[in-house]
Design an enzyme around this catalytic site. Sequence first.
Site, short mmCIF file in Angstrom:
data_model
loop_
_atom_site.label_atom_id
_atom_site.label_comp_id
_atom_site.label_asym_id
_atom_site.label_seq_id
_atom_site.Cartn_x
_atom_site.Cartn_y
_atom_site.Cartn_z
N PHE A 218 7.72 -0.91 12.45
CA PHE A 218 7.60 -0.79 11.00
C PHE A 218 8.93 -0.31 10.42
O PHE A 218 9.41 0.76 10.76
CB PHE A 218 6.46 0.17 10.63
CG PHE A 218 6.10 0.03 9.18
CD1 PHE A 218 5.32 -1.03 8.75
CD2 PHE A 218 6.57 0.93 8.24
CE1 PHE A 218 5.00 -1.20 7.40
CE2 PHE A 218 6.26 0.77 6.89
CZ PHE A 218 5.47 -0.29 6.48
N VAL A 219 9.51 -1.11 9.55
CA VAL A 219 10.83 -0.79 9.01
C VAL A 219 10.76 -0.45 7.52
O VAL A 219 9.87 -0.92 6.81
CB VAL A 219 11.82 -1.96 9.22
CG1 VAL A 219 12.10 -2.17 10.70
CG2 VAL A 219 11.32 -3.25 8.58
N LYS B 196 7.24 -5.59 -4.88
CA LYS B 196 8.49 -4.96 -5.23
C LYS B 196 9.50 -5.04 -4.10
O LYS B 196 10.68 -4.79 -4.30
CB LYS B 196 8.23 -3.47 -5.54
CG LYS B 196 7.40 -3.24 -6.81
CD LYS B 196 7.04 -1.74 -6.96
CE LYS B 196 5.61 -1.60 -6.56
NZ LYS B 196 5.03 -0.27 -6.75
N GLY B 197 9.01 -5.37 -2.90
CA GLY B 197 9.85 -5.27 -1.71
C GLY B 197 11.13 -6.08 -1.74
O GLY B 197 12.13 -5.70 -1.14
N ASP C 205 9.14 -0.49 1.84
CA ASP C 205 8.59 0.86 1.65
C ASP C 205 7.58 1.24 2.72
O ASP C 205 7.03 0.39 3.42
CB ASP C 205 7.86 0.93 0.31
CG ASP C 205 6.52 0.17 0.33
OD1 ASP C 205 6.52 -1.02 0.69
OD2 ASP C 205 5.48 0.78 0.03
N GLU D 128 11.60 -13.25 -0.46
CA GLU D 128 10.68 -12.23 0.04
C GLU D 128 11.41 -11.28 0.99
O GLU D 128 12.43 -11.63 1.58
CB GLU D 128 9.51 -12.97 0.73
CG GLU D 128 8.43 -12.15 1.37
CD GLU D 128 7.71 -11.16 0.49
OE1 GLU D 128 8.37 -10.37 -0.21
OE2 GLU D 128 6.46 -11.11 0.55
N ASP D 129 10.90 -10.08 1.12
CA ASP D 129 11.56 -9.10 1.99
C ASP D 129 11.37 -9.42 3.47
O ASP D 129 12.31 -9.41 4.25
CB ASP D 129 11.10 -7.66 1.67
CG ASP D 129 9.57 -7.50 1.64
OD1 ASP D 129 8.83 -8.48 1.89
OD2 ASP D 129 9.11 -6.38 1.35
N ASP E 24 5.81 -11.15 8.06
CA ASP E 24 5.16 -10.36 9.11
C ASP E 24 4.03 -11.22 9.68
O ASP E 24 4.26 -12.10 10.50
CB ASP E 24 4.69 -9.05 8.46
CG ASP E 24 4.13 -8.05 9.45
OD1 ASP E 24 4.54 -8.08 10.61
OD2 ASP E 24 3.28 -7.23 9.05
P1 IMP Z 1 2.50 -10.49 5.70
O1 IMP Z 1 1.56 -11.08 4.69
O2 IMP Z 1 1.77 -9.84 6.84
O3 IMP Z 1 3.56 -11.45 6.17
O4 IMP Z 1 3.17 -9.23 5.04
C1 IMP Z 1 4.20 -9.30 4.17
C2 IMP Z 1 4.32 -7.99 3.41
O5 IMP Z 1 3.93 -6.84 4.18
C3 IMP Z 1 5.76 -7.78 3.06
O6 IMP Z 1 6.07 -8.37 1.83
C4 IMP Z 1 5.90 -6.29 3.06
O7 IMP Z 1 5.63 -5.78 1.77
C5 IMP Z 1 4.85 -5.79 4.02
N1 IMP Z 1 5.45 -5.45 5.33
C6 IMP Z 1 5.30 -6.11 6.49
N2 IMP Z 1 5.98 -5.54 7.49
C7 IMP Z 1 6.60 -4.47 6.94
C8 IMP Z 1 7.48 -3.46 7.46
O8 IMP Z 1 7.86 -3.40 8.65
N3 IMP Z 1 7.89 -2.51 6.57
C9 IMP Z 1 7.52 -2.51 5.26
N4 IMP Z 1 6.72 -3.44 4.73
C10 IMP Z 1 6.25 -4.41 5.56
MG MG Z 2 5.05 -3.21 0.79
#
Ligand code: IMP
Ligand code: MG
Length: 180
Positions: free
Chosen positions: A151-152, A42-43, A158, A98-99, A102
Amino acid sequence: MHKDLAYVLLEEEAIQKRVKELGRQITRDYEGKELVLIGILKGAVVFFSDLIRHVELPMSMDFMAISSYGNATKSAGVVRILKDLDKDIVGKHIIIVEDIVDSGLTLSFLKDNLVSRGAASLRICALLDKPERRKVDIKADYQGFTIPDAFVVGYGLDYAERYRNLPYIGVLKPEIYTKD
Ligand code: IMP
Ligand code: MG
């Protein structure tokens, strides 16, 4: 500012300005092509809905929902599809919206998964990038902002499903996510 935030990282105006630039860049790059923008639920919903209004091309939209196992602030790297695309993407020009990138695990899974379905081309558009936390080598083709390792929340992002509706992006006070 919301009381659970330590500080605002990106103001609403700065986000809107950057999203408009990204939409214009996509418009230029895909001139003459038909695009499918895939929003990751949903992000990315808030970013997605602002972005598409600056894409002046024939386009359609589709959505996927992904879950990565792990706790609320760290993904464990195991990715599962909760909602798949409605339409097939064979021969289509795809941009994943994508939001945040990370660890990069979610996007690297998604990229491989969608390429294997026969898309004509595939790029990634991510609003935020947290390069310090990367575990796999992946980079968005279109990127809004590079941010530090904090963490944002807000503008779709969210913590425990909250704060997605904030029009700006802020850093959550650590006591909010360490108390439980
Ligand atoms: P990744 O697979 O570690 O790149 O994570 C991606 C997902 O983790 C994103 O689509 C977000 O939903 C969540 N995420 C990563 N960092 C944050 C943050 O700082 N705040 C909120 N959600 C995050
Ligand atoms: Mg999330």
